[in-house]
Write a protein that holds these residues in place. Structure first.
Motif, PDB file in Angstrom:
ATOM      1  N   ASP A 191       0.854  -1.194   0.000  1.00  0.00           N
ATOM      2  CA  ASP A 191       0.000   0.000   0.000  1.00  0.00           C
ATOM      3  C   ASP A 191       0.888   1.241   0.000  1.00  0.00           C
ATOM      4  N   LEU A 192       1.356   1.602  -1.193  1.00  0.00           N
ATOM      5  CA  LEU A 192       2.326   2.682  -1.323  1.00  0.00           C
ATOM      6  C   LEU A 192       1.754   4.023  -0.888  1.00  0.00           C
ATOM      7  N   ILE A 193       0.519   4.316  -1.257  1.00  0.00           N
ATOM      8  CA  ILE A 193      -0.065   5.624  -0.923  1.00  0.00           C
ATOM      9  C   ILE A 193      -0.157   5.797   0.593  1.00  0.00           C
ATOM     10  N   ASP A 194      -0.597   4.772   1.291  1.00  0.00           N
ATOM     11  CA  ASP A 194      -0.697   4.864   2.751  1.00  0.00           C
ATOM     12  C   ASP A 194       0.670   5.053   3.388  1.00  0.00           C
ATOM     13  N   TYR A 195       1.657   4.294   2.913  1.00  0.00           N
ATOM     14  CA  TYR A 195       3.001   4.405   3.487  1.00  0.00           C
ATOM     15  C   TYR A 195       3.564   5.801   3.259  1.00  0.00           C
ATOM     16  N   VAL A 196       3.507   6.276   2.021  1.00  0.00           N
ATOM     17  CA  VAL A 196       4.084   7.587   1.703  1.00  0.00           C
ATOM     18  C   VAL A 196       3.340   8.688   2.461  1.00  0.00           C
ATOM     19  N   SER A 197       2.036   8.570   2.568  1.00  0.00           N
ATOM     20  CA  SER A 197       1.255   9.573   3.303  1.00  0.00           C
ATOM     21  C   SER A 197       1.717   9.666   4.748  1.00  0.00           C
ATOM     22  N   ALA A 198       1.963   8.518   5.369  1.00  0.00           N
ATOM     23  CA  ALA A 198       2.429   8.521   6.758  1.00  0.00           C
ATOM     24  C   ALA A 198       3.808   9.163   6.867  1.00  0.00           C
ATOM     25  N   VAL A 199       4.666   8.937   5.884  1.00  0.00           N
ATOM     26  CA  VAL A 199       5.998   9.545   5.885  1.00  0.00           C
ATOM     27  C   VAL A 199       5.879  11.058   5.808  1.00  0.00           C
TER      28      VAL A 199
END
Length: 305
Positions: A99-107
């Motif tokens: 889940d790239l979008i979720d990971y990047v959003s958290a970063v």
């Protein structure tokens, strides 16, 4: 030259966006990043249906002792299975994040400073993120490998990374404020070429070479074989273009940039145009300075064996 804060507490977050398992320089860049960057995440792109690039990355990180670095399987592009890929053995039993979008959003939401995005493949992942979260554009310090303006070994087409997903490349270049492009024109240099005769390859493949680097050595061997198959009789090589891009992103001081207004065509070819988008494009690479930095980053014997 090298800015120590990337190894310090509170260092900026660096995201490597890579099509690792193809050309050797992606694996070399991951290796260099594990030795220079504390807050590191790796996103794979041009993925296969079974996320082989992400599994390979996980194995390499495990071998290098950086099990703290998250790996996120990113965008799948048409034709990925027809392109060369040095896949790993998927022997490391770690959960794989997709889940790239979720990971990047958290970063991004957890960072109080710009996120350094080092794009070493097509711009697809970042395009997906910016479509979902256009507000992240202002928080992104993008350094991308690829592109050319004045001359290139294949003047009939854009260089590899931009042309892999031209629509994503155009979107990202227009959305990010003053992105930096390390242009193929300046990295296709003999001094940056790793060949079967290079000290680095000799060190990686010697009988007593540390097992930590076995996958990187295998990537090199398979890449050279692939190049020989495509161009029989020619000396196979891999330019360290992505490693130069990492050095530029870490502000090592080995790449000079200048501002250009550029028109980006549908096929990702670029032309100077006063009405185009404003980019920072490389004008030169300090080859000796880069090799000095890399010699300091990698094991001493690797560059001189």
């Amino acid at each position: 030259m090298f800015c120590a804060p990337f190894l310090a507490s509170g260092a900026p977050q660096v995201l490597l966006d890579t099509d690792i398992g193809y050309d050797l320089d992606d694996a070399l860049t991951v290796w260099a990043a594990t030795r220079t960057v504390t807050e590191l995440g790796i996103l794979t792109t041009d993925e296969t249906p079974t996320n082989e690039r992400a599994h390979l990355t996980t194995e390499i990180l495990h071998a290098l002792g950086r099990t703290d670095v998250p790996v996120i399987a990113g965008r799948k592009l048409p034709g990925a299975q027809q392109r060369f890929l040095m896949a790993g053995q998927t022997s490391v039993n770690r959960p794989l994040c997709t889940d790239l979008i979720d990971y990047v959003s958290a970063v991004y939401e957890g960072s109080t400073q710009p996120v350094i995005w080092v794009c070493m493949g097509p711009a697809s992942n970042l395009a997906d993120v910016l479509i979902a979260h256009p507000e992240f554009a202002e928080q992104t310090d993008l350094v991308m490998m690829g592109g050319w303006l004045d001359h290139y070994r294949r003047p009939d087409r854009a260089s590899h990374n931009p042309r892999m997903d031209p629509r994503a490349f155009g979107l990202v270049m227009r959305a990010i404020r003053r992105p930096r492009l390390v242009m193929s024109t300046h990295t296709n240099a003999a001094a940056l070429a790793i060949t079967p005769a290079s000290p680095l390859y000799s060190w990686l493949t010697m009988p007593q070479a540390p097992a930590d680097y076995a996958l990187i050595a295998e990537n090199a061997t398979r890449w050279f074989a692939h190049r020989l198959q495509r161009e029989p009789g020619a000396e196979p090589s891999s330019w360290m273009s992505d490693v130069v891009t990492l050095a530029a992103a870490l502000d090592v001081g080995v790449v000079d940039f200048a501002t250009e207004n550029v028109r980006i065509e549908e096929d990702a070819l670029m032309y100077r145009d006063p009405n185009g988008c404003e980019l920072q494009v490389s004008t030169s690479v300090d080859l000796d300075g880069f090799l000095d930095w890399l010699s300091a980053v990698l094991p001493v014997t690797a560059m001189t064996a």
